[in-house]
Design a protein around this motif. Structure first.
Motif, mmCIF file in Angstrom:
data_model
loop_
_atom_site.group_PDB
_atom_site.id
_atom_site.type_symbol
_atom_site.label_atom_id
_atom_site.label_comp_id
_atom_site.label_asym_id
_atom_site.label_seq_id
_atom_site.Cartn_x
_atom_site.Cartn_y
_atom_site.Cartn_z
ATOM 1 N N PRO A 1 9.436 -4.741 2.917
ATOM 2 C CA PRO A 1 9.756 -4.169 1.604
ATOM 3 C C PRO A 1 9.952 -5.198 0.498
ATOM 4 N N SER A 2 9.859 -6.483 0.809
ATOM 5 C CA SER A 2 10.164 -7.503 -0.195
ATOM 6 C C SER A 2 9.208 -7.455 -1.385
ATOM 7 N N ALA A 3 7.995 -6.929 -1.183
ATOM 8 C CA ALA A 3 7.020 -6.877 -2.274
ATOM 9 C C ALA A 3 7.169 -5.623 -3.137
ATOM 10 N N LEU A 4 8.057 -4.728 -2.768
ATOM 11 C CA LEU A 4 8.272 -3.507 -3.546
ATOM 12 C C LEU A 4 9.212 -3.825 -4.701
ATOM 13 N N ASN A 5 8.703 -3.741 -5.907
ATOM 14 C CA ASN A 5 9.502 -4.139 -7.079
ATOM 15 C C ASN A 5 9.098 -3.278 -8.262
ATOM 16 N N TYR A 6 9.941 -2.328 -8.578
ATOM 17 C CA TYR A 6 9.649 -1.425 -9.682
ATOM 18 C C TYR A 6 9.657 -2.158 -11.019
ATOM 19 N N GLU A 7 10.474 -3.200 -11.136
ATOM 20 C CA GLU A 7 10.572 -3.938 -12.396
ATOM 21 C C GLU A 7 9.268 -4.662 -12.738
ATOM 22 N N ASP A 8 8.438 -4.903 -11.754
ATOM 23 C CA ASP A 8 7.114 -5.477 -11.972
ATOM 24 C C ASP A 8 6.167 -4.319 -12.274
ATOM 25 N N GLU A 9 5.779 -4.162 -13.554
ATOM 26 C CA GLU A 9 4.986 -3.001 -13.954
ATOM 27 C C GLU A 9 3.668 -2.908 -13.177
ATOM 28 N N GLN A 10 3.075 -4.040 -12.864
ATOM 29 C CA GLN A 10 1.819 -4.026 -12.126
ATOM 30 C C GLN A 10 2.023 -3.601 -10.676
ATOM 31 N N GLY A 11 3.270 -3.641 -10.225
ATOM 32 C CA GLY A 11 3.552 -3.274 -8.842
ATOM 33 C C GLY A 11 4.065 -1.859 -8.684
ATOM 34 N N ARG A 12 4.090 -1.083 -9.778
ATOM 35 C CA ARG A 12 4.598 0.286 -9.681
ATOM 36 C C ARG A 12 3.585 1.238 -9.047
ATOM 37 N N GLU A 13 2.310 0.901 -9.142
ATOM 38 C CA GLU A 13 1.261 1.696 -8.498
ATOM 39 C C GLU A 13 0.379 0.757 -7.692
ATOM 40 N N LEU A 14 0.355 0.956 -6.381
ATOM 41 C CA LEU A 14 -0.397 0.088 -5.477
ATOM 42 C C LEU A 14 -1.604 0.857 -4.927
ATOM 43 N N THR A 15 -2.773 0.247 -5.027
ATOM 44 C CA THR A 15 -3.996 0.869 -4.505
ATOM 45 C C THR A 15 -4.151 0.522 -3.037
ATOM 46 N N ILE A 16 -4.269 1.559 -2.225
ATOM 47 C CA ILE A 16 -4.381 1.397 -0.776
ATOM 48 C C ILE A 16 -5.810 1.724 -0.352
ATOM 49 N N GLU A 17 -6.469 0.784 0.306
ATOM 50 C CA GLU A 17 -7.816 1.004 0.822
ATOM 51 C C GLU A 17 -7.765 1.170 2.330
ATOM 52 N N VAL A 18 -8.478 2.190 2.806
ATOM 53 C CA VAL A 18 -8.462 2.512 4.235
ATOM 54 C C VAL A 18 -9.895 2.720 4.707
ATOM 55 N N ARG A 19 -10.245 2.080 5.829
ATOM 56 C CA ARG A 19 -11.541 2.344 6.479
ATOM 57 C C ARG A 19 -11.308 3.383 7.561
ATOM 58 N N ILE A 20 -12.130 4.451 7.534
ATOM 59 C CA ILE A 20 -11.982 5.545 8.493
ATOM 60 C C ILE A 20 -13.291 5.724 9.250
ATOM 61 N N THR A 21 -13.199 5.716 10.569
ATOM 62 C CA THR A 21 -14.367 5.862 11.442
ATOM 63 C C THR A 21 -14.176 7.089 12.312
ATOM 64 N N ASP A 22 -15.210 7.953 12.384
ATOM 65 C CA ASP A 22 -15.065 9.156 13.208
ATOM 66 C C ASP A 22 -15.532 8.888 14.637
ATOM 67 N N ASN A 23 -15.343 9.885 15.489
ATOM 68 C CA ASN A 23 -15.663 9.717 16.916
ATOM 69 C C ASN A 23 -17.019 10.304 17.283
ATOM 70 N N SER A 24 -17.915 10.440 16.281
ATOM 71 C CA SER A 24 -19.243 10.974 16.571
ATOM 72 C C SER A 24 -20.089 9.909 17.267
#
Length: 296
Positions: A228-251
């Motif tokens: 949690p050390s990187a969670l900082n609301y006072e840092d405006e650029q850190g208020r919204e974090l973009t999460i990228e996820v790779r998803i692979t199906d079982n076909s």
């Protein structure tokens, strides 16, 4: 043309009563030709089917029509209904009986979607010497395994307070799969902010067995706080974090895609710390005496 003898019965009246006799007579009826226009529309490939991921603008079918009366040595084709259009000039030839046979290519004008329509219908017409014929054709659509197109948060929850502890749940990620096929499971891999978060695969009970690393058995995944050390609301650029996820199906073969979503970091309320926790003071304490230390 039909030139067959026609036998008929002829009745005569004699006196006040009727006698009927058989008087064979032959009549020749001439059938005159009428230009009916093209007919017999069909797909050149009788077993044709089109993959749902066929590119718009690509040639996907070829249609044939025949004018038994001859007439023009070419047809003007037009698709009057459906997701197709005539592509290029027709290829025509005159057959031994004098009829004209034309073939023409069809291209795709709109995207196909097997999940919405398993077949596509079209109406095609052809003009030969001013005579127009038309017919409805049906083309089957093939289902193609499509990758996950997006993820969404269960119950719309995707926020975490800046003072969250390690292991705190941010929210549950659910897949948006265009195929929407029952029994499909997935492997979730976090590609961004891996120092701050981690994914925990949610596996159905029937799949809770010893599994190999990288096996696609999950139906969803929990995003939890790792550091949690990187969670900082006072840092405006850190208020919204973009999460990228790779998803692979079982076909078979498996299909992968990379999708993104966001996490909202919320402000934590101020907490006052006192040392000692519950300070007390005598009414006789002199003014200016330090009785406790307060910190945020």
């Amino acid at each position: 043309w039909r030139r067959e003898p026609i036998e008929t019965k002829v009745g005569t009246w004699l006196g006040s009563y009727r006698r009927v006799g058989l008087f064979p007579a032959t009549f020749i009826i001439h059938v005159t030709d009428v230009d009916d226009g093209p007919s017999g529309f069909a797909l050149v490939d009788e077993n044709l089917s089109i993959d749902e991921d066929a590119a718009v603008g690509s040639v996907v079918a070829r249609v044939v029509a025949i004018d038994q009366d001859g007439g023009d040595n070419t047809f003007d084709f037009e698709v009057t209904k459906g997701k197709f259009a005539v592509s290029g000039a027709p290829d025509c030839s005159t057959l031994g009986d004098g009829s004209v046979r034309c073939e023409v290519d069809l291209s795709l004008t709109e995207a196909l979607n097997f999940e919405e329509n398993q077949v596509e219908e079209l109406t095609i017409s052809a003009d030969s010497n001013g005579r127009i014929g038309s017919e409805r054709l049906v083309i089957p659509i093939n289902n193609i395994n499509e990758p996950v197109s997006a993820v969404e948060w269960a119950d719309g929850v995707n926020d975490i307070p800046e003072n969250a502890e390690a292991g705190a749940l941010v929210g549950t990620l659910l897949v948006v799969d265009p195929d929407n096929t029952a029994g499909v499971t997935y492997l979730f891999e976090l590609l961004s902010h891996t120092d701050t978060f981690e994914l925990q695969q949610l596996v159905a009970s029937q799949n809770r067995r010893r599994r190999r690393s990288g096996e696609a058995l999950a139906y969803a995944a929990d995003l939890v706080v790792k550091d949690p050390s990187a969670l900082n609301y006072e840092d405006e650029q850190g208020r919204e974090l973009t999460i990228e996820v790779r998803i692979t199906d079982n076909s078979e073969p498996p299909v992968s895609s990379t999708v993104s979503t966001t996490v909202q970091v919320t402000d934590a309320p101020l907490v006052l710390n006192s040392n000692p926790d519950m300070p007390s003071v005598s009414e006789a304490t002199p003014v200016g005496t330090e009785i406790a230390t307060i910190s945020l």
